[in-house]
Design an enzyme around this catalytic site. Structure first.
Site, short mmCIF file in Angstrom:
data_model
loop_
_atom_site.label_atom_id
_atom_site.label_comp_id
_atom_site.label_asym_id
_atom_site.label_seq_id
_atom_site.Cartn_x
_atom_site.Cartn_y
_atom_site.Cartn_z
N HIS A 462 0.69 11.54 3.01
CA HIS A 462 1.79 12.09 3.78
C HIS A 462 1.29 13.10 4.82
O HIS A 462 1.88 13.23 5.91
CB HIS A 462 2.80 12.76 2.85
CG HIS A 462 3.67 11.78 2.13
ND1 HIS A 462 4.23 12.03 0.91
CD2 HIS A 462 4.05 10.52 2.47
CE1 HIS A 462 4.94 10.98 0.52
NE2 HIS A 462 4.84 10.07 1.45
N ARG A 569 9.93 -3.41 6.21
CA ARG A 569 9.28 -3.38 4.90
C ARG A 569 10.31 -2.94 3.85
O ARG A 569 10.51 -1.76 3.62
CB ARG A 569 8.11 -2.41 4.91
CG ARG A 569 7.08 -2.64 6.02
CD ARG A 569 5.97 -1.61 5.88
NE ARG A 569 5.04 -1.58 6.97
CZ ARG A 569 5.13 -0.76 8.03
NH1 ARG A 569 6.17 0.06 8.13
NH2 ARG A 569 4.22 -0.77 8.97
N ARG A 605 11.36 -8.55 5.65
CA ARG A 605 10.43 -9.09 4.66
C ARG A 605 10.96 -8.82 3.26
O ARG A 605 11.32 -7.69 2.92
CB ARG A 605 9.05 -8.44 4.80
CG ARG A 605 8.03 -9.01 3.81
CD ARG A 605 6.63 -8.50 4.07
NE ARG A 605 6.49 -7.08 3.77
CZ ARG A 605 5.39 -6.37 4.01
NH1 ARG A 605 4.35 -6.96 4.58
NH2 ARG A 605 5.33 -5.10 3.71
N GLU A 699 -1.41 -14.15 4.62
CA GLU A 699 -2.18 -12.99 4.18
C GLU A 699 -3.42 -13.34 3.38
O GLU A 699 -4.24 -12.47 3.09
CB GLU A 699 -1.30 -12.07 3.33
CG GLU A 699 -0.08 -11.54 4.06
CD GLU A 699 0.88 -10.85 3.13
OE1 GLU A 699 0.81 -9.61 3.03
OE2 GLU A 699 1.71 -11.54 2.51
N ASN A 722 -4.14 -6.93 7.75
CA ASN A 722 -4.76 -5.99 6.79
C ASN A 722 -5.14 -6.71 5.50
O ASN A 722 -6.29 -6.64 5.05
CB ASN A 722 -3.80 -4.84 6.49
CG ASN A 722 -3.47 -4.01 7.71
OD1 ASN A 722 -4.16 -4.08 8.71
ND2 ASN A 722 -2.40 -3.25 7.64
N ASP A 723 -4.18 -7.42 4.89
CA ASP A 723 -4.48 -8.15 3.66
C ASP A 723 -5.39 -9.35 3.93
O ASP A 723 -6.28 -9.65 3.14
CB ASP A 723 -3.19 -8.62 3.00
CG ASP A 723 -2.61 -7.58 2.03
OD1 ASP A 723 -3.41 -6.83 1.44
OD2 ASP A 723 -1.39 -7.52 1.88
N ARG A 733 -9.60 -2.51 1.37
CA ARG A 733 -9.41 -1.70 2.57
C ARG A 733 -9.13 -0.24 2.27
O ARG A 733 -9.13 0.59 3.18
CB ARG A 733 -8.27 -2.28 3.43
CG ARG A 733 -6.95 -2.44 2.73
CD ARG A 733 -6.00 -3.28 3.58
NE ARG A 733 -4.82 -3.75 2.85
CZ ARG A 733 -3.65 -3.18 2.93
NH1 ARG A 733 -3.47 -2.12 3.67
NH2 ARG A 733 -2.62 -3.68 2.27
N CYS A 770 1.80 -8.93 12.32
CA CYS A 770 2.43 -7.63 12.03
C CYS A 770 1.46 -6.69 11.34
O CYS A 770 1.86 -5.66 10.80
CB CYS A 770 3.68 -7.81 11.18
SG CYS A 770 3.39 -8.62 9.59
#
Length: 837
Positions: A462, A569, A605, A699, A722-723, A733, A770
């Site tokens: 955060h 998301r 999604r 992915e 990313n995945d 990652r 994305c």
């Protein structure tokens, strides 16, 4: 508290004497039945109490147990109350623990503290407690819960075993799974009982999870002790193994730093070879100024035992004052940074009602510790457990717990809080610290702070999120050397590459300042045209969308130039709450998102849980490797209770209008999407809702390789780079050691993207991206050249991506992509950036 309120909490009808339940579960059921009969809770609260037993120890001590419901089920409580089940013969609660007074709690919010304060009074008077376990007068139990008790004697510190040695952890990455496994293996081979103590936290060295939950970091001092036959010789072997790993751990860290240094650098290039500390990029940009190093040595929390009455009152007052402080912080953050960042502190405020935290604090007070020490210890223990799980979402939760815990501690013992941001130098500076709390970050004086350099932390914390919102360049995980740097040292923070340059010369500073000025001018030019479409010089048009989570984020996305939402998301509706959202709540959120977009595209999604996104209240089974387990579509097809309400909510929202599409995550086979589409059609028909486009995330390599087969059953693809990168390269990652190598521009990843586009084109389907690569301007032009038609990204990345695409011709993009596919490494691909349009 008045006697009227006391009677409401514990009346005669809430006490049962001489009970003889057959089991712990039966005892909880009987106690809960008293609460049900009194109108405090509905029957389903009993199941919530049993679930609590699976995740927490509710045995308070001295024969008293305090079963209570899960935090997310507080809404089931109709009115506060406690029920007492007296079991004179005792019932086994946990191994080695026998309960004779079972006190079932039904409470909302901070009522836990009031109730627990009463219970701890009983434990101080052993003769009276024994009498209550055998009394035939329920009024004696009721009266005992309102009487004061004496302060207990201080409990002894955690004791070491017969043979011991001290050691300061010198592993750069702390005690992580690999060296911890070696410790366990060596200890088990000795046949000894071996303990590892860090302060008052103790772990059995034969238990890997226990060792990891200590959360040991470089610089921590520990005591390793042993007992058993020939303990001295066995412990010497353990010591040799522990210290023998140091050289390898340090060499591995040096290799990782060297690999990171060898990576092609983007953005500013120092005019000469300049030494630097390598961390992880958290917020892009350059900060040039002197370091202000916050002390890493917080004062020790004094352990000053007091009566439980005084301690309980002090804790209650501190929590109340902190709640009021959090309300002000939430309001201020919402006004300055927006509601999405204020939500961080709403979640923190909920931690003040965490029953496990408050129960553990009370247990430590019962053992004889002072309230400030007990609170600090409870916070540290629970935060260490969360951090040790290796999950970035839970690690952020641990940081939140420490943050809000520090606020409470400041009320209990102001001298124990340590370094403060109130004494910043007059000259604007770069703050260097072990880890800055989210609340400190949100309240920074932007006129006095240029950037952030943290020795620990992660890019998904955060604090990192807030730094990006504030536009502060930031680097995390810079290592222990950063903490040893003197305040006043001149530094350049490169938040794009994760580098901290120390003691730069005048020429270095001038070069960085010139680059920063050029970048600012470029950003202003890009921002001025952010509303224009991303159309190449020869007329090829690309859809540019935003990745967001909530309706209140739509405004910023549109202001930055988004033409729709390419990824909503929905898992954050589950992650940011203590219970699963209902169908009606989900429908309201999706409808609000569609209305805010005013007819622009919205891709929702479906719930993507698993891997690095775990939700405690879903009670998913523990998996050894969740990234390769039941996640995404696999989970949805196994959990109709999650899938069906969400799909119904989406179709109900679509009935009110909007350009809504559904996207399923982590699909690996045609059979999965076929079944998911069948379920969609069944629900659509039941609701008489409009037909919606249905697509899938690409992915994993399996989906990319058989994209032509999957495209026959989909309306579109969206690639999660990313995945796809981590599954293709077999690199986590989230692993700092591998992060520089887990590059989405690796030719193997690019070839899978090209294969996906080719498979989709055979069936006339479009492909979007994305993942993080879409928001990198160089990555975006490569993707466009590979045939991707839609790019969805973080809103603040949109202006730069649009500008880069508008400056190129489609032919140039295709030529660039072809050259990238022929490269042998990600470094070679990145080297093409200088020649890119």
């Amino acid at each position: 508290m008045s006697s009227t309120v006391q009677d409401a909490l514990l009346g005669r009808e809430l006490v049962r004497l001489n009970a003889a339940p057959a089991s712990k579960e039966a005892a909880i059921g009987e106690a809960c039945q008293l609460l049900i009969a009194a109108g405090c809770v509905p029957p389903e609260f009993a199941a919530s109490m049993l679930r609590r037993e699976a995740v927490a120890n509710t045995y308070l001590g001295h024969g008293v147990a305090i079963p209570h419901g899960m935090g997310e089920d507080k809404d089931l409580v109709r009115r506060d109350g406690i029920a007492v089940l007296q079991v004179p013969g005792g019932i086994a609660w946990n191994p080695g623990q026998t309960a004779k007074l079972i006190v079932a709690i039904a409470a909302r919010g901070d009522q836990h503290i009031t109730i627990l304060r009463r219970l701890t009074r009983l434990i101080q008077d052993e003769p009276r407690l024994q009498a209550l376990c055998a009394t035939q007068d329920a009024n004696q139990i009721i009266a005992a819960l309102t009487l004061d008790g004496p302060a207990p004697a201080a409990a002894p510190a955690a004791a070491d075993l017969a043979e011991s040695f001290d050691w300061v952890v010198d592993y750069p990455a702390g005690l992580h799974a690999r060296p911890a496994s070696a410790w366990v293996e060596t200890v088990r081979a000795t046949g000894l009982r071996v303990k590892v103590r860090h302060g008052n936290e103790v772990a059995d060295a034969r238990n890997l999870v226990g060792l990891l939950q200590l959360g040991l970091r470089q610089g921590d001092k520990i005591t390793v002790s042993a007992e058993g036959e020939d303990a001295a010789a066995g412990l010497a072997r353990v010591q040799a193994r522990i210290t023998g790993l140091s050289a390898q751990e340090q060499a591995d860290a040096a290799k990782a730093a060297a690999r990171a240094a060898a990576q092609p650098q983007r953005g500013w290039q120092p005019p000469r070879k300049l030494p630097f500390l390598q961390g992880l990029p958290a917020s892009p940009g350059l900060a040039i100024g002197r370091l202000h190093v916050l002390s890493t040595h917080a004062p020790e929390v004094a352990d000053a035992p007091a009566s439980l009455i005084d301690g309980g009152n002090a804790l209650n007052e501190a929590l109340t004052a902190t709640r009021q402080q959090m309300v002000a912080l939430i309001d201020d953050t919402a006004r300055r940074l927006g509601p999405q960042d204020a939500a961080i502190f709403k979640a923190q405020a909920e931690l003040l009602n965490d029953s496990d935290l408050i129960t553990l604090t009370c247990q430590l007070m019962v053992e004889g510790h002072g309230v400030a020490w007990a609170w600090a210890e409870a916070v540290n223990r629970l935060a260490a457990r969360l951090s040790a799980l290796g999950n970035p979402v839970l690690a952020a939760r641990a940081a939140d717990l420490r943050d809000v815990g520090r606020r409470v501690l400041a009320k209990l013992d102001p001298a124990a809080v340590g370094a403060s941001l109130s004494d910043l130098p007059d000259e604007p500076c770069i703050i260097a610290a072990t880890e800055l709390s989210p609340s400190d970050t949100a309240s920074l004086d932007m006129n006095r702070v240029l950037g952030l350099a943290m020795s620990q932390g992660g890019p998904t914390s955060h604090t990192a999120i807030l730094a990006r919102t504030l536009g502060l360049p930031a680097v995390v995980a810079g290592g222990a050397a950063l903490e040893e740097t003197a305040s006043g040292t001149m530094a350049i923070i490169d938040g794009l590459n994760g580098r901290i340059y120390l003691a730069p010369e005048a020429a270095d500073i001038a070069s960085a300042q010139a680059w920063a000025a050029d970048l600012q001018a470029q950003r202003e030019a890009e921002a001025a045209k952010r509303a224009e479409p991303a159309t190449t010089t020869d007329g090829a048009r690309y859809e540019i969308a935003a990745n967001i989570n909530r309706p209140d984020q739509v405004k910023l996305a549109l202001e930055e130039g988004a033409e729709g939402v390419g990824l909503m998301r929905t898992e954050f509706l589950f992650l940011e709450a203590s219970a699963s959202p209902t169908e009606d709540e989900q429908c309201a959120t999706y409808r609000a998102m569609a209305e805010a977009l005013e007819g622009r595209p919205l891709i929702i999604r479906a719930l993507d849980i698993g891997g690095d996104k775990q939700v405690a209240h879903l009670h998913l089974p523990r998996e050894e490797n969740p990234f390769l387990g039941v996640r995404g579509a696999r989970l949805l097809l196994r959990r109709a209770d999650l899938l069906l309400p969400q799909l119904r909510a989406i179709y109900r929202a679509a009935a009110h209008g909007g350009e809504i599409s559904i996207m399923f995550p982590m699909v690996t086979s045609a059979s999965e999407i076929i079944r998911l589409r069948e379920i969609c059609e069944e629900i659509r028909a039941q609701l008489n809702a409009p037909r919606l486009p249905v697509g899938i995330m690409i992915e994993v390599p399996a989906a990319a390789i058989q994209a032509d087969a999957l495209a026959a059953h989909c309306d579109f693809f969206s690639i999660g780079t990313n995945d796809l990168t981590q599954y293709t390269l077999a690199m986590d990652r989230q692993n700092p050691e591998l992060a520089p190598e887990a590059d989405s521009l690796h030719p193997a990843v690019l070839r899978l993207i090209a294969q996906t586009v080719a498979g989709a084109e055979r069936h006339g389907r479009w492909v979007g991206v994305c993942g993080g690569l879409a928001g990198d301007p160089f990555g975006a032009v490569l993707l466009a050249g590979l045939g991707v038609k839609e790019l969805s990204m973080t809103p603040r990345d949109i202006p730069a991506v649009k500008a880069r695409l508008r400056a190129a011709a489609l032919g140039e993009l295709k030529s660039l992509a072809a050259r990238a596919l022929g490269c042998a490494s990600a470094a070679e691909v990145r080297a093409l950036e200088g020649a890119a349009p």
